[in-house]
Structures are given as C-alpha cells and as structure tokens.
Design a protein around this motif. Sequence first.
Motif, PDB file in Angstrom:
ATOM      1  N   TYR A 281       1.105  -1.431  -0.348  1.00 11.62           N
ATOM      2  CA  TYR A 281      -0.013   0.185  -0.009  1.00 11.62           C
ATOM      3  C   TYR A 281       0.650   1.477   0.616  1.00 11.62           C
ATOM      4  CZ  TYR A 281      -3.882  -2.986   1.367  1.00 11.62           C
ATOM      5  OH  TYR A 281      -4.970  -4.716   1.577  1.00 11.62           O
ATOM      6  N   PHE A 282       0.298   2.229  -0.268  1.00 15.21           N
ATOM      7  CA  PHE A 282       1.368   3.710  -0.887  1.00 15.21           C
ATOM      8  C   PHE A 282       0.317   4.385   0.317  1.00 15.21           C
ATOM      9  CE2 PHE A 282       3.716   1.585  -3.723  1.00 15.21           C
ATOM     10  CZ  PHE A 282       4.982   1.989  -3.200  1.00 15.21           C
ATOM     11  N   ILE A 283       0.849   5.491   1.316  1.00 19.22           N
ATOM     12  CA  ILE A 283       0.168   6.669   1.374  1.00 19.22           C
ATOM     13  C   ILE A 283       0.697   7.808   1.634  1.00 19.22           C
ATOM     14  CG2 ILE A 283      -1.024   5.360   3.065  1.00 19.22           C
ATOM     15  CD1 ILE A 283       0.638   6.413   5.428  1.00 19.22           C
ATOM     16  N   GLY A 284      -0.152   8.969   1.500  1.00 17.31           N
ATOM     17  CA  GLY A 284       1.159  10.336   1.614  1.00 17.31           C
ATOM     18  C   GLY A 284      -0.244  11.797   1.298  1.00 17.31           C
ATOM     19  N   ILE A 285       0.198  12.681   1.688  1.00 16.21           N
ATOM     20  CA  ILE A 285      -0.788  13.968   1.503  1.00 16.21           C
ATOM     21  C   ILE A 285      -0.299  14.981   0.539  1.00 16.21           C
ATOM     22  CG2 ILE A 285      -1.640  16.100   2.641  1.00 16.21           C
ATOM     23  CD1 ILE A 285      -3.207  13.336   2.571  1.00 16.21           C
ATOM     24  N   GLY A 286      -0.852  15.976  -0.315  1.00 15.49           N
ATOM     25  CA  GLY A 286      -0.467  16.745  -1.095  1.00 15.49           C
ATOM     26  C   GLY A 286       0.792  16.132  -2.087  1.00 15.49           C
ATOM     27  N   SER A 287       1.847  17.342  -2.572  1.00 21.71           N
ATOM     28  CA  SER A 287       2.711  16.577  -3.191  1.00 21.71           C
ATOM     29  C   SER A 287       3.212  15.060  -2.929  1.00 21.71           C
ATOM     30  CB  SER A 287       4.109  17.283  -3.484  1.00 21.71           C
ATOM     31  OG  SER A 287       4.920  17.411  -2.355  1.00 21.71           O
ATOM     32  N   SER A 288       3.203  14.560  -1.979  1.00 20.76           N
ATOM     33  CA  SER A 288       3.782  12.981  -0.950  1.00 20.76           C
ATOM     34  C   SER A 288       2.591  12.365  -2.254  1.00 20.76           C
ATOM     35  CB  SER A 288       3.833  12.609   0.583  1.00 20.76           C
ATOM     36  OG  SER A 288       4.936  13.503   0.563  1.00 20.76           O
ATOM     37  N   GLY A 289       0.938  12.853  -1.885  1.00 22.49           N
ATOM     38  CA  GLY A 289       0.269  12.025  -1.678  1.00 22.49           C
ATOM     39  C   GLY A 289       0.428  11.817  -3.637  1.00 22.49           C
ATOM     40  N   THR A 290       0.456  12.715  -4.263  1.00 29.05           N
ATOM     41  CA  THR A 290       0.851  12.761  -5.455  1.00 29.05           C
ATOM     42  C   THR A 290       2.281  11.447  -6.567  1.00 29.05           C
ATOM     43  OG1 THR A 290       0.379  14.641  -6.439  1.00 29.05           O
ATOM     44  CG2 THR A 290       1.555  13.905  -8.400  1.00 29.05           C
ATOM     45  N   LEU A 291       2.664  11.441  -5.549  1.00 27.96           N
ATOM     46  CA  LEU A 291       4.343  10.973  -5.864  1.00 27.96           C
ATOM     47  C   LEU A 291       3.841   8.961  -5.348  1.00 27.96           C
ATOM     48  CD1 LEU A 291       7.434  12.927  -5.355  1.00 27.96           C
ATOM     49  CD2 LEU A 291       6.338  11.585  -6.731  1.00 27.96           C
ATOM     50  N   ALA A 292       2.587   9.396  -4.171  1.00 25.16           N
ATOM     51  CA  ALA A 292       2.764   8.033  -3.284  1.00 25.16           C
ATOM     52  C   ALA A 292       1.776   6.957  -4.234  1.00 25.16           C
ATOM     53  CB  ALA A 292       1.700   8.118  -2.533  1.00 25.16           C
ATOM     54  N   GLU A 293       0.825   7.927  -5.191  1.00 20.43           N
ATOM     55  CA  GLU A 293       0.610   7.359  -6.633  1.00 20.43           C
ATOM     56  C   GLU A 293       0.902   6.514  -7.605  1.00 20.43           C
ATOM     57  OE1 GLU A 293      -3.673   8.071  -9.261  1.00 20.43           O
ATOM     58  OE2 GLU A 293      -3.039   9.915  -7.942  1.00 20.43           O
TER      59      GLU A 293
END
Length: 243
Positions: free
Chosen positions: A115-127
């Motif tokens: 699984y990948f998680i992150g918010i903001g730009s980190s969310g974009t990179l998590a996806e």
Amino acid sequence: MFTNEVIATFNDLEMLIYKYVMQHKEKVIYMRIRDLADEAHVSTSTIMRFCRKLNCEGFSEFKVKLKLAMDEKRDTPIKSGQHVVAEFLERTQNENFTSKLEDAADAISKANHVYFIGIGSSGTLAEYGARYFSSLGTFSTYLKDWYTPIHANLNNSITIALSVSGENQFTISHIHQLKDKNSKILSITNNGQSTIAKISDKNVSYYVSEEFFETSNITTQIPVIFILEELARRVYEKSRKSD
C-alpha cells in the motif's frame, strides 16, 4: 543554519525545540529563554545545549543568527536544484544508503500486498509509486482517502508512507490506523529523526536541503522518485531470481 547534519544529532527534547522554532520563528526571536522553555516544554539547560550544537554561545546569539537567517531567506531568489540533486545522487553510492534500500526491498518482496500513502505532493508521488511497482509486477494500491475506516486485517502487507517533513499529522494518523491492522510501515522521509521515521518499522531518508517559497514547501522530490523506482527494480529482481 539548521543543516541536515546538525538536525540528525538532535535528541528527542532538542527535536521539540527545533519543531517549535521552525513553526514560530517570528515569535522566537523576541522570546526570553524561559518563555521558549515553557512553550516547548523543556528546560533552559536543554535549550542551551541546543544552542551550542548550532555553534551559539547562548540563547541571545541563537536569536540573532535566527533573525539573520530569516532575513537572508526572504531576500534569496529561488535557485536551481541541480546541486542538491547532484549531492543526493552522490550519496546513493554510499554503502549505508544502498544497504537500507536492499533491506527495504527485501521487506517489500516478502509482503503479500503493498500500500502507498501520502498527502499533497507526497500523495501524488505515492500514486505514482503504486503505478510503478504494479508495472513491474508488484501489485500495489494507493490509499487516497485516509478517512475511510480500515476493517480488514492487513497481515503480511507493507505500507510505504511518503512525507518530506515526516511530521504530517494526516499521514501519522493514517500510519497508526494501518499499524493497528498489522501492516508493516516503510517510510520515505527527508529526515530520519522525524516522527514518521521513528514510528515506522523501516525508514529510508534522503537528507536534502528543504526549500520554501512563502508558505509552500518546494523541496525537490527527485530523491523520492529515485528511491521509489530503485526499490521497485530491486523487488522485481528478487522475484525474478526466486522464480
């Protein structure tokens, strides 16, 4: 003023001071040492040790240097990140860094699901990370909505948490929820002494200089992309050799 090397030497109490200072710089430069001690919930002697690590004779000198650093940052134009990326890529050849990558890849390869998680730009990179891993045969899922309750048991899974600061409260909350369901946590952060790094089972840190434009964190994300792609390739190689 706060170099990555110095930050890495801070103990837990000194990290409390650092976090408070970074969030209240405009206020700190006018504080007395006792005021900061009360606000950060530490002793004045801890603050003095903190100041000495920054090569300051005392709290007054620290405030002067902090003010100068703030003024300099306001007048500093946005620079090319080329030198930052070059320094990071040079560190990727370090045995300690490659060992951490190999250890992380080994943990990922043993998981049934990633699984990948992150918010903001980190969310974009998590996806992006979930897509990249899946493209190389490791089926992965980006958990976009951290509000959704997780009811299933996540035994034999690993969650890759992305955060530049390692202090994002949404991501920390999401990690606690996933850990409660037995998922292992691998974090990728800029600072190995951050909260997210410390609560993770494994951490890979990249230590590049943080950059801000007004209130926005514009720290380069190239190291994160490199780490994600390198991990995915190493996991693929492990699965290929085991077939």
